[in-house]
Scaffold this active site. Structure first.
Site, PDB file in Angstrom:
ATOM      1  N   MET A  30       0.838  -1.201   0.000  1.00 30.62           N
ATOM      2  CA  MET A  30       0.000   0.000   0.000  1.00 30.62           C
ATOM      3  C   MET A  30       0.873   1.250   0.000  1.00 30.62           C
ATOM      4  O   MET A  30       0.428   2.342   0.353  1.00 30.62           O
ATOM      5  CB  MET A  30      -0.951  -0.001   1.198  1.00 30.62           C
ATOM      6  CG  MET A  30      -1.983  -1.107   1.146  1.00 30.62           C
ATOM      7  SD  MET A  30      -3.469  -0.780   2.124  1.00 30.62           S
ATOM      8  CE  MET A  30      -2.781  -0.559   3.755  1.00 30.62           C
ATOM      9  N   GLU A  35      11.989  -0.676   5.001  1.00 29.88           N
ATOM     10  CA  GLU A  35      12.925  -1.791   4.821  1.00 29.88           C
ATOM     11  C   GLU A  35      12.212  -3.136   4.735  1.00 29.88           C
ATOM     12  O   GLU A  35      12.688  -4.057   4.063  1.00 29.88           O
ATOM     13  CB  GLU A  35      13.951  -1.808   5.956  1.00 29.88           C
ATOM     14  CG  GLU A  35      15.010  -0.729   5.847  1.00 29.88           C
ATOM     15  CD  GLU A  35      15.795  -0.815   4.550  1.00 29.88           C
ATOM     16  OE1 GLU A  35      16.134  -1.931   4.120  1.00 29.88           O
ATOM     17  OE2 GLU A  35      16.059   0.247   3.947  1.00 29.88           O
ATOM     18  N   HIS A  37       9.318  -3.787   3.259  1.00 30.90           N
ATOM     19  CA  HIS A  37       8.894  -3.959   1.865  1.00 30.90           C
ATOM     20  C   HIS A  37      10.080  -4.283   0.957  1.00 30.90           C
ATOM     21  O   HIS A  37       9.984  -5.138   0.071  1.00 30.90           O
ATOM     22  CB  HIS A  37       8.227  -2.678   1.354  1.00 30.90           C
ATOM     23  CG  HIS A  37       6.976  -2.302   2.059  1.00 30.90           C
ATOM     24  ND1 HIS A  37       6.860  -1.157   2.800  1.00 30.90           N
ATOM     25  CD2 HIS A  37       5.769  -2.918   2.139  1.00 30.90           C
ATOM     26  CE1 HIS A  37       5.645  -1.072   3.290  1.00 30.90           C
ATOM     27  NE2 HIS A  37       4.960  -2.128   2.916  1.00 30.90           N
ATOM     28  N   LYS A 149       4.915 -10.527   9.010  1.00 24.97           N
ATOM     29  CA  LYS A 149       4.367  -9.655  10.061  1.00 24.97           C
ATOM     30  C   LYS A 149       2.845  -9.700  10.050  1.00 24.97           C
ATOM     31  O   LYS A 149       2.212  -9.719  11.104  1.00 24.97           O
ATOM     32  CB  LYS A 149       4.859  -8.221   9.901  1.00 24.97           C
ATOM     33  CG  LYS A 149       4.399  -7.314  11.054  1.00 24.97           C
ATOM     34  CD  LYS A 149       5.077  -5.973  11.032  1.00 24.97           C
ATOM     35  CE  LYS A 149       4.467  -5.071   9.985  1.00 24.97           C
ATOM     36  NZ  LYS A 149       3.098  -4.610  10.371  1.00 24.97           N
ATOM     37  N   VAL A 176      11.047  -7.945   9.382  1.00 23.70           N
ATOM     38  CA  VAL A 176      12.210  -7.050   9.489  1.00 23.70           C
ATOM     39  C   VAL A 176      11.987  -6.147  10.695  1.00 23.70           C
ATOM     40  O   VAL A 176      10.904  -5.581  10.866  1.00 23.70           O
ATOM     41  CB  VAL A 176      12.389  -6.211   8.213  1.00 23.70           C
ATOM     42  CG1 VAL A 176      13.519  -5.202   8.382  1.00 23.70           C
ATOM     43  CG2 VAL A 176      12.659  -7.117   7.019  1.00 23.70           C
TER      44      VAL A 176
END
Length: 284
Positions: A30, A35, A37, A149, A176
């Site tokens: 989105m 980091e 992504h 996540k 991450v």
């Protein structure tokens, strides 16, 4: 990197790439890239010769009191990050292009979507998985990478892709984290400096649970209660939920059984910002 806004054009490009025997990987976002992504892009590039990134702030997965209009949209910055990460095609459609006049179709993901995030955010997973299936149809990937996540989202996407025989391989990428353990998130920018410090309690709760599991404790419900008490020790932290679930079904579990995979999941409001985190483990 080529930027495309029209779904029909993106679909034609994807079909041409397939005819050229290009292995396509897609990373759906989105925007407001961070980091986390970029780690998805890196994983996609390790498996695919051509990587498509999608940026679409999907209105149908936001609830009535959620932050759709507040959600950050720094497109030029995102495009620069995508280009530097090695993305080949950036697909960024408008809401009108994705949901034209007369659009009426939605997907019901089933019981897994009614718990936890689904209970806290009614309609969220139906909106999410509908747009994921649309984007899979537009980008025609062999592989799609999603972050761990959003663990319940990942489980739902895997279920729907299997049930609907879509044929795309779904790959989960590790969470991450910042140097202090906080999971990277586009919503972290909403935290004040004091709230940002308190937000580390999510990772501290995970570390506490891991320490207790490493002691061979099987009483998962009790461990979750202790971890929740740790979260509540921060003055601005209010858990929506914190518990252990079966990693595949997201059914709540109270006792660990040898040979099973579990996940500690949590959603916590720090002030007005809602954060999620999780930890997966195999009980041996």
């Amino acid at each position: 990197m080529q930027i495309i806004n029209d779904p029909a054009e993106m679909q034609k490009i994807a079909e041409k790439l397939r005819l050229q025997h290009q292995y396509i990987g897609v990373v759906m976002t989105m925007g407001a890239l961070h980091e986390g992504h970029l780690s998805l892009v890196k994983l996609a590039k390790a498996h695919a010769g051509t990587v498509i990134m999608t940026i679409f702030v999907n209105p149908t997965q936001f609830g009535p009191n959620e932050d759709f209009y507040r959600y950050p949209r720094p497109f030029e910055q995102d495009a620069a990050l995508a280009r530097s990460a090695g993305v080949d095609y950036l697909f960024a459609p408008s809401t009108e292009a994705m949901y034209p006049d007369g659009y009426s179709t939605s997907i019901d993901p089933g019981p897994i979507a009614t718990r936890f995030e689904g209970a806290s955010r009614p309609g969220h997973f139906g909106g999410m998985v509908t747009v994921v299936v649309k984007l899979l149809g537009i980008t025609r990937p062999h592989l799609a990478v999603f972050g761990e996540k959003d663990a319940q989202q990942l489980a739902i996407i895997r279920r729907v892709v299997t049930d609907l025989n879509i044929g795309t391989t779904i790959l989960g990428a590790p969470i991450v984290r910042e140097s202090d353990g906080l999971a990277t998130s586009s919503r972290n920018i909403y935290l004040s400096s004091n709230e940002r410090q308190q937000a580390t309690v999510l990772y501290r709760a995970i570390r506490y649970a891991k320490m207790e599991i490493d002691k061979d404790r099987t009483d998962l419900e009790a461990i979750a209660g202790e971890a929740e008490a740790l979260v509540r020790s921060e003055p601005d932290a209010e858990p929506d939920y914190l518990c252990f679930v079966d990693d595949a079904t997201f059914e709540p579990v109270t006792q660990a059984v040898t040979g099973k995979a579990y996940r500690l999941i949590m959603a916590v409001r720090i002030g007005s910002t809602r954060l999620i985190d999780n930890w997966r483990f195999d009980y041996q």
